[in-house]
Scaffold this motif. Structure first.
Motif, PDB file in Angstrom:
ATOM      1  N   LEU A   1      -1.696  -6.375   7.739  1.00  0.00           N
ATOM      2  CA  LEU A   1      -2.601  -5.252   7.543  1.00  0.00           C
ATOM      3  C   LEU A   1      -2.242  -4.195   8.572  1.00  0.00           C
ATOM      4  O   LEU A   1      -2.174  -4.482   9.764  1.00  0.00           O
ATOM      5  CB  LEU A   1      -4.063  -5.684   7.714  1.00  0.00           C
ATOM      6  CG  LEU A   1      -4.580  -6.723   6.726  1.00  0.00           C
ATOM      7  CD1 LEU A   1      -6.038  -7.057   7.025  1.00  0.00           C
ATOM      8  CD2 LEU A   1      -4.428  -6.247   5.291  1.00  0.00           C
ATOM      9  N   ASP A   2      -1.995  -2.979   8.097  1.00  0.00           N
ATOM     10  CA  ASP A   2      -1.576  -1.876   8.960  1.00  0.00           C
ATOM     11  C   ASP A   2      -2.684  -0.844   9.044  1.00  0.00           C
ATOM     12  O   ASP A   2      -3.320  -0.523   8.036  1.00  0.00           O
ATOM     13  CB  ASP A   2      -0.329  -1.194   8.383  1.00  0.00           C
ATOM     14  CG  ASP A   2       0.826  -2.155   8.214  1.00  0.00           C
ATOM     15  OD1 ASP A   2       1.140  -2.859   9.188  1.00  0.00           O
ATOM     16  OD2 ASP A   2       1.393  -2.199   7.108  1.00  0.00           O
ATOM     17  N   PHE A   3      -2.870  -0.304  10.248  1.00  0.00           N
ATOM     18  CA  PHE A   3      -3.815   0.794  10.441  1.00  0.00           C
ATOM     19  C   PHE A   3      -3.404   1.589  11.663  1.00  0.00           C
ATOM     20  O   PHE A   3      -3.198   1.017  12.737  1.00  0.00           O
ATOM     21  CB  PHE A   3      -5.244   0.269  10.609  1.00  0.00           C
ATOM     22  CG  PHE A   3      -6.277   1.350  10.744  1.00  0.00           C
ATOM     23  CD1 PHE A   3      -6.510   2.246   9.711  1.00  0.00           C
ATOM     24  CD2 PHE A   3      -7.013   1.472  11.905  1.00  0.00           C
ATOM     25  CE1 PHE A   3      -7.460   3.247   9.835  1.00  0.00           C
ATOM     26  CE2 PHE A   3      -7.961   2.464  12.036  1.00  0.00           C
ATOM     27  CZ  PHE A   3      -8.196   3.359  11.002  1.00  0.00           C
ATOM     28  N   ASP A   4      -3.288   2.875  11.488  1.00  0.00           N
ATOM     29  CA  ASP A   4      -3.018   3.787  12.590  1.00  0.00           C
ATOM     30  C   ASP A   4      -1.768   3.376  13.383  1.00  0.00           C
ATOM     31  O   ASP A   4      -1.758   3.388  14.614  1.00  0.00           O
ATOM     32  CB  ASP A   4      -4.245   3.877  13.496  1.00  0.00           C
ATOM     33  CG  ASP A   4      -4.216   5.078  14.413  1.00  0.00           C
ATOM     34  OD1 ASP A   4      -3.547   6.074  14.078  1.00  0.00           O
ATOM     35  OD2 ASP A   4      -4.852   5.017  15.486  1.00  0.00           O
ATOM     36  N   GLY A   5      -0.716   2.968  12.658  1.00  0.00           N
ATOM     37  CA  GLY A   5       0.545   2.612  13.292  1.00  0.00           C
ATOM     38  C   GLY A   5       0.590   1.233  13.914  1.00  0.00           C
ATOM     39  O   GLY A   5       1.557   0.890  14.588  1.00  0.00           O
ATOM     40  N   ARG A   6      -0.426   0.437  13.702  1.00  0.00           N
ATOM     41  CA  ARG A   6      -0.489  -0.918  14.264  1.00  0.00           C
ATOM     42  C   ARG A   6      -0.641  -1.933  13.145  1.00  0.00           C
ATOM     43  O   ARG A   6      -0.985  -1.585  12.026  1.00  0.00           O
ATOM     44  CB  ARG A   6      -1.666  -1.051  15.237  1.00  0.00           C
ATOM     45  CG  ARG A   6      -1.657  -0.066  16.354  1.00  0.00           C
ATOM     46  CD  ARG A   6      -0.528  -0.333  17.290  1.00  0.00           C
ATOM     47  NE  ARG A   6      -0.874   0.203  18.595  1.00  0.00           N
ATOM     48  CZ  ARG A   6      -0.269  -0.099  19.683  1.00  0.00           C
ATOM     49  NH1 ARG A   6       0.747  -0.918  19.666  1.00  0.00           N
ATOM     50  NH2 ARG A   6      -0.636   0.415  20.821  1.00  0.00           N
ATOM     51  N   THR A   7      -0.419  -3.205  13.494  1.00  0.00           N
ATOM     52  CA  THR A   7      -0.393  -4.254  12.476  1.00  0.00           C
ATOM     53  C   THR A   7      -1.008  -5.546  12.995  1.00  0.00           C
ATOM     54  O   THR A   7      -0.863  -5.881  14.169  1.00  0.00           O
ATOM     55  CB  THR A   7       1.079  -4.545  12.078  1.00  0.00           C
ATOM     56  OG1 THR A   7       1.681  -3.336  11.632  1.00  0.00           O
ATOM     57  CG2 THR A   7       1.168  -5.587  10.995  1.00  0.00           C
ATOM     58  N   ILE A   8      -1.693  -6.245  12.081  1.00  0.00           N
ATOM     59  CA  ILE A   8      -2.103  -7.626  12.338  1.00  0.00           C
ATOM     60  C   ILE A   8      -1.632  -8.471  11.157  1.00  0.00           C
ATOM     61  O   ILE A   8      -1.364  -7.952  10.070  1.00  0.00           O
ATOM     62  CB  ILE A   8      -3.627  -7.788  12.542  1.00  0.00           C
ATOM     63  CG1 ILE A   8      -4.410  -7.357  11.294  1.00  0.00           C
ATOM     64  CG2 ILE A   8      -4.089  -7.069  13.790  1.00  0.00           C
ATOM     65  CD1 ILE A   8      -5.888  -7.716  11.324  1.00  0.00           C
TER      66      ILE A   8
END
Length: 138
Positions: free
Chosen positions: A6-13
């Motif tokens: 899951l990506d959001f605002d250039g970050r990932t989990i």
């Protein structure tokens, strides 16, 4: 099931697909039950329709909630965080185990047994951190 990024605002989990499905369905259920408490309702209704469709039609390890597009409005992001808080409270109220009967009703028939609350709480924490801080560096 597999795991999806899951990506959001250039970050990932990275989360297990079944946990993404559980979180989204629990958030959606909370939204439906308490719709009057959330605004903007029309945007959030569309968001959950899209998320649930994505989960239903995605292959293993291919869930993409399009978080950047869905949560670009600060109000919508704030309301999703509020939903996560409500879901966390629900999960904590079950104690150590989320019962099978609840999972089958709220999430779907795919569960063969209850699930330890700590597993869902850990996934909720990772998802919340992604929304608040942008998650982990890729």
């Amino acid at each position: 099931m597999g795991h999806s990024y899951l990506d959001f605002d250039g970050r990932t989990i990275l989360l297990h697909d079944s946990l993404i499905e559980a979180i989204v369905k629990l958030m959606s259920n909370e939204f439906i039950v308490h719709r009057q408490d959330y605004d903007p309702r029309s945007i959030m209704t569309k968001q959950f329709r899209e998320w649930l469709s994505n989960i239903e039609h995605s292959g293993v390890g291919c869930i993409d909630l399009q978080l950047d597009a869905c949560l670009s409005d600060g109000r919508v992001l704030e309301q999703n965080l509020k939903l996560l808080d409500a879901v966390e409270k629900t999960v904590k109220n079950f104690g150590d185990m989320i019962p099978l009967s609840f999972l089958r009703t709220a999430v779907g028939p795919g569960y063969g047994r209850g699930i330890e609350s700590r597993i869902v709480l850990r996934a909720l924490s990772k998802f919340r951190a992604l929304l608040l801080k942008g998650g982990e560096s890729p």
